[in-house]
Design a protein around this motif. Structure first.
Motif, PDB file in Angstrom:
ATOM      1  N   GLY A  28     -52.092  49.169 -36.067  1.00 33.07           N
ATOM      2  CA  GLY A  28     -53.125  48.033 -35.718  1.00 33.07           C
ATOM      3  C   GLY A  28     -54.476  48.665 -36.393  1.00 33.07           C
ATOM      4  O   GLY A  28     -54.671  49.715 -36.578  1.00 33.07           O
ATOM      5  N   ILE A  29     -55.162  47.484 -36.871  1.00 32.30           N
ATOM      6  CA  ILE A  29     -56.454  47.814 -37.650  1.00 32.30           C
ATOM      7  C   ILE A  29     -57.513  47.094 -36.816  1.00 32.30           C
ATOM      8  O   ILE A  29     -57.530  45.946 -36.816  1.00 32.30           O
ATOM      9  CB  ILE A  29     -56.344  47.487 -38.961  1.00 32.30           C
ATOM     10  CG1 ILE A  29     -55.249  48.011 -39.548  1.00 32.30           C
ATOM     11  CG2 ILE A  29     -57.711  47.540 -39.459  1.00 32.30           C
ATOM     12  CD1 ILE A  29     -54.944  47.311 -41.078  1.00 32.30           C
ATOM     13  N   THR A  30     -58.740  48.058 -36.495  1.00 32.93           N
ATOM     14  CA  THR A  30     -59.869  47.408 -35.826  1.00 32.93           C
ATOM     15  C   THR A  30     -60.915  47.637 -36.662  1.00 32.93           C
ATOM     16  O   THR A  30     -61.311  48.718 -37.258  1.00 32.93           O
ATOM     17  CB  THR A  30     -59.890  48.229 -34.660  1.00 32.93           C
ATOM     18  OG1 THR A  30     -58.818  48.196 -33.762  1.00 32.93           O
ATOM     19  CG2 THR A  30     -61.250  47.696 -33.581  1.00 32.93           C
ATOM     20  N   ILE A  47     -58.311  46.981 -47.369  1.00 29.08           N
ATOM     21  CA  ILE A  47     -58.183  48.343 -47.983  1.00 29.08           C
ATOM     22  C   ILE A  47     -57.327  49.164 -47.157  1.00 29.08           C
ATOM     23  O   ILE A  47     -56.611  49.971 -47.658  1.00 29.08           O
ATOM     24  CB  ILE A  47     -59.834  48.996 -48.075  1.00 29.08           C
ATOM     25  CG1 ILE A  47     -60.582  47.928 -49.164  1.00 29.08           C
ATOM     26  CG2 ILE A  47     -59.754  50.501 -48.411  1.00 29.08           C
ATOM     27  CD1 ILE A  47     -61.874  48.482 -49.152  1.00 29.08           C
ATOM     28  N   ILE A  48     -57.612  49.347 -45.826  1.00 27.26           N
ATOM     29  CA  ILE A  48     -56.951  50.103 -45.073  1.00 27.26           C
ATOM     30  C   ILE A  48     -55.401  49.854 -44.971  1.00 27.26           C
ATOM     31  O   ILE A  48     -54.621  50.747 -45.303  1.00 27.26           O
ATOM     32  CB  ILE A  48     -57.393  49.973 -43.400  1.00 27.26           C
ATOM     33  CG1 ILE A  48     -58.876  50.787 -43.361  1.00 27.26           C
ATOM     34  CG2 ILE A  48     -56.435  50.655 -42.555  1.00 27.26           C
ATOM     35  CD1 ILE A  48     -59.468  50.367 -42.122  1.00 27.26           C
ATOM     36  N   ARG A  49     -54.958  48.681 -44.980  1.00 22.05           N
ATOM     37  CA  ARG A  49     -53.364  47.987 -45.119  1.00 22.05           C
ATOM     38  C   ARG A  49     -52.772  48.583 -46.326  1.00 22.05           C
ATOM     39  O   ARG A  49     -51.798  48.960 -46.593  1.00 22.05           O
ATOM     40  CB  ARG A  49     -53.546  46.649 -44.937  1.00 22.05           C
ATOM     41  CG  ARG A  49     -52.263  45.960 -44.691  1.00 22.05           C
ATOM     42  CD  ARG A  49     -52.003  44.555 -44.582  1.00 22.05           C
ATOM     43  NE  ARG A  49     -53.048  43.952 -43.294  1.00 22.05           N
ATOM     44  CZ  ARG A  49     -53.854  43.171 -43.688  1.00 22.05           C
ATOM     45  NH1 ARG A  49     -54.261  42.824 -44.796  1.00 22.05           N
ATOM     46  NH2 ARG A  49     -54.736  43.074 -42.434  1.00 22.05           N
ATOM     47  N   ALA A  50     -53.642  48.537 -47.676  1.00 21.09           N
ATOM     48  CA  ALA A  50     -53.141  48.859 -48.758  1.00 21.09           C
ATOM     49  C   ALA A  50     -53.045  50.189 -48.993  1.00 21.09           C
ATOM     50  O   ALA A  50     -52.082  50.825 -49.447  1.00 21.09           O
ATOM     51  CB  ALA A  50     -54.153  48.501 -49.918  1.00 21.09           C
ATOM     52  N   ALA A  51     -53.876  51.096 -48.438  1.00 17.05           N
ATOM     53  CA  ALA A  51     -53.795  52.553 -48.311  1.00 17.05           C
ATOM     54  C   ALA A  51     -52.532  52.954 -47.469  1.00 17.05           C
ATOM     55  O   ALA A  51     -51.877  53.980 -47.996  1.00 17.05           O
ATOM     56  CB  ALA A  51     -54.840  53.135 -47.789  1.00 17.05           C
ATOM     57  N   PHE A  52     -52.384  52.398 -46.469  1.00 19.43           N
ATOM     58  CA  PHE A  52     -51.206  52.847 -45.500  1.00 19.43           C
ATOM     59  C   PHE A  52     -49.872  52.483 -46.264  1.00 19.43           C
ATOM     60  O   PHE A  52     -48.982  53.087 -46.290  1.00 19.43           O
ATOM     61  CB  PHE A  52     -51.375  52.008 -44.143  1.00 19.43           C
ATOM     62  CG  PHE A  52     -50.386  52.519 -43.162  1.00 19.43           C
ATOM     63  CD1 PHE A  52     -50.179  53.766 -42.886  1.00 19.43           C
ATOM     64  CD2 PHE A  52     -49.419  51.709 -42.897  1.00 19.43           C
ATOM     65  CE1 PHE A  52     -49.262  54.378 -41.776  1.00 19.43           C
ATOM     66  CE2 PHE A  52     -48.389  52.050 -41.968  1.00 19.43           C
ATOM     67  CZ  PHE A  52     -48.553  53.376 -41.482  1.00 19.43           C
ATOM     68  N   ILE A  66     -50.030  53.595 -34.165  1.00 22.74           N
ATOM     69  CA  ILE A  66     -51.216  54.026 -34.931  1.00 22.74           C
ATOM     70  C   ILE A  66     -52.201  52.694 -35.099  1.00 22.74           C
ATOM     71  O   ILE A  66     -52.053  51.746 -35.281  1.00 22.74           O
ATOM     72  CB  ILE A  66     -50.896  54.375 -36.459  1.00 22.74           C
ATOM     73  CG1 ILE A  66     -49.784  55.687 -36.502  1.00 22.74           C
ATOM     74  CG2 ILE A  66     -52.129  54.761 -37.346  1.00 22.74           C
ATOM     75  CD1 ILE A  66     -49.101  55.619 -37.873  1.00 22.74           C
ATOM     76  N   VAL A  67     -53.435  53.463 -34.689  1.00 25.16           N
ATOM     77  CA  VAL A  67     -54.526  52.641 -34.710  1.00 25.16           C
ATOM     78  C   VAL A  67     -55.690  52.950 -35.681  1.00 25.16           C
ATOM     79  O   VAL A  67     -55.966  54.015 -35.489  1.00 25.16           O
ATOM     80  CB  VAL A  67     -55.275  52.111 -33.516  1.00 25.16           C
ATOM     81  CG1 VAL A  67     -56.511  51.221 -33.507  1.00 25.16           C
ATOM     82  CG2 VAL A  67     -54.282  51.658 -32.468  1.00 25.16           C
ATOM     83  N   PHE A  68     -55.861  52.260 -36.768  1.00 27.34           N
ATOM     84  CA  PHE A  68     -56.876  52.597 -37.807  1.00 27.34           C
ATOM     85  C   PHE A  68     -58.427  51.790 -37.166  1.00 27.34           C
ATOM     86  O   PHE A  68     -58.467  50.728 -37.073  1.00 27.34           O
ATOM     87  CB  PHE A  68     -56.573  52.309 -39.085  1.00 27.34           C
ATOM     88  CG  PHE A  68     -55.335  52.754 -39.506  1.00 27.34           C
ATOM     89  CD1 PHE A  68     -55.354  53.958 -40.026  1.00 27.34           C
ATOM     90  CD2 PHE A  68     -54.061  52.151 -39.729  1.00 27.34           C
ATOM     91  CE1 PHE A  68     -54.218  54.813 -40.452  1.00 27.34           C
ATOM     92  CE2 PHE A  68     -53.238  52.857 -40.167  1.00 27.34           C
ATOM     93  CZ  PHE A  68     -53.079  54.056 -40.624  1.00 27.34           C
ATOM     94  N   VAL A  69     -59.351  52.729 -36.914  1.00 27.13           N
ATOM     95  CA  VAL A  69     -60.642  52.229 -36.997  1.00 27.13           C
ATOM     96  C   VAL A  69     -61.714  52.288 -38.046  1.00 27.13           C
ATOM     97  O   VAL A  69     -61.872  53.417 -38.500  1.00 27.13           O
ATOM     98  CB  VAL A  69     -61.485  52.729 -35.714  1.00 27.13           C
ATOM     99  CG1 VAL A  69     -62.709  52.058 -35.287  1.00 27.13           C
ATOM    100  CG2 VAL A  69     -60.283  52.675 -34.423  1.00 27.13           C
ATOM    101  N   ALA A  70     -61.952  51.163 -38.649  1.00 26.51           N
ATOM    102  CA  ALA A  70     -62.742  51.008 -39.851  1.00 26.51           C
ATOM    103  C   ALA A  70     -64.231  51.405 -39.436  1.00 26.51           C
ATOM    104  O   ALA A  70     -64.792  51.126 -38.280  1.00 26.51           O
ATOM    105  CB  ALA A  70     -62.849  49.863 -40.568  1.00 26.51           C
TER     106      ALA A  70
END
Length: 104
Positions: A28-30, A47-52, A66-70
Motif C-alpha cells: 500500500g502507498i499513502t 516514484i515509490i511504485r517504480a522503486a519497489f 508493506i505500507v509506504f508513506v511518502a
C-alpha cells in the motif's frame, strides 16, 4: 496494522512492514494532502511504485504487508534515488532476502 508492524523512517520515506499469511506480498502507498497537489501526490506514488518494482526484480520478498508513506521530500526524488533508501530500510526490517542473482 500500524501499531503492530515494524517501521523504519527516512526523510524521504516511511515504511511499515508486517508478516502476513496470504502467501504473497501486499503493498500500500499513502501520500498525505500535506505533500502537495494531486499531481505531486501521484508523482510520489509513481516514484515509490517504480522503486519497489526494481527491488522486487532484485530480491525475493516473501509474504509481507508493506505500507509506504511518502514524505514531502519524495516528490523531488527520482525512483533511482529512492531505491537505495528503500533497500536499506527493507533490509533493516528483514523483509528482503538476497537471491543468487542479487549481485547481477
Amino acid at each position: 496494522m500500524y501499531y503492530r508492524a515494524k517501521s523504519d523512517t527516512d526523510p524521504a520515506l516511511v515504511i511499515y512492514a508486517m508478516k502476513n499469511r496470504a502467501g504473497f506480498c501486499r503493498v500500500g502507498i499513502t501520500v498525505s494532502k500535506k505533500t502537495g497537489c494531486a499531481v505531486e501526490r501521484n508523482r510520489s506514488r509513481r516514484i515509490i511504485r517504480a522503486a519497489f518494482y526494481e527491488i522486487t526484480k532484485k530480491y525475493d520478498i516473501g509474504s509481507w504487508d508493506i505500507v509506504f508513506v511518502a514524505r514531502s521530500r519524495t516528490k523531488h526524488l527520482k525512483s533511482t534515488d529512492l531505491i537505495p533508501v528503500m533497500e536499506r530500510q527493507l533490509t533493516k526490517l528483514k523483509v528482503i532476502k538476497k537471491t543468487e542473482n542479487a549481485g547481477a
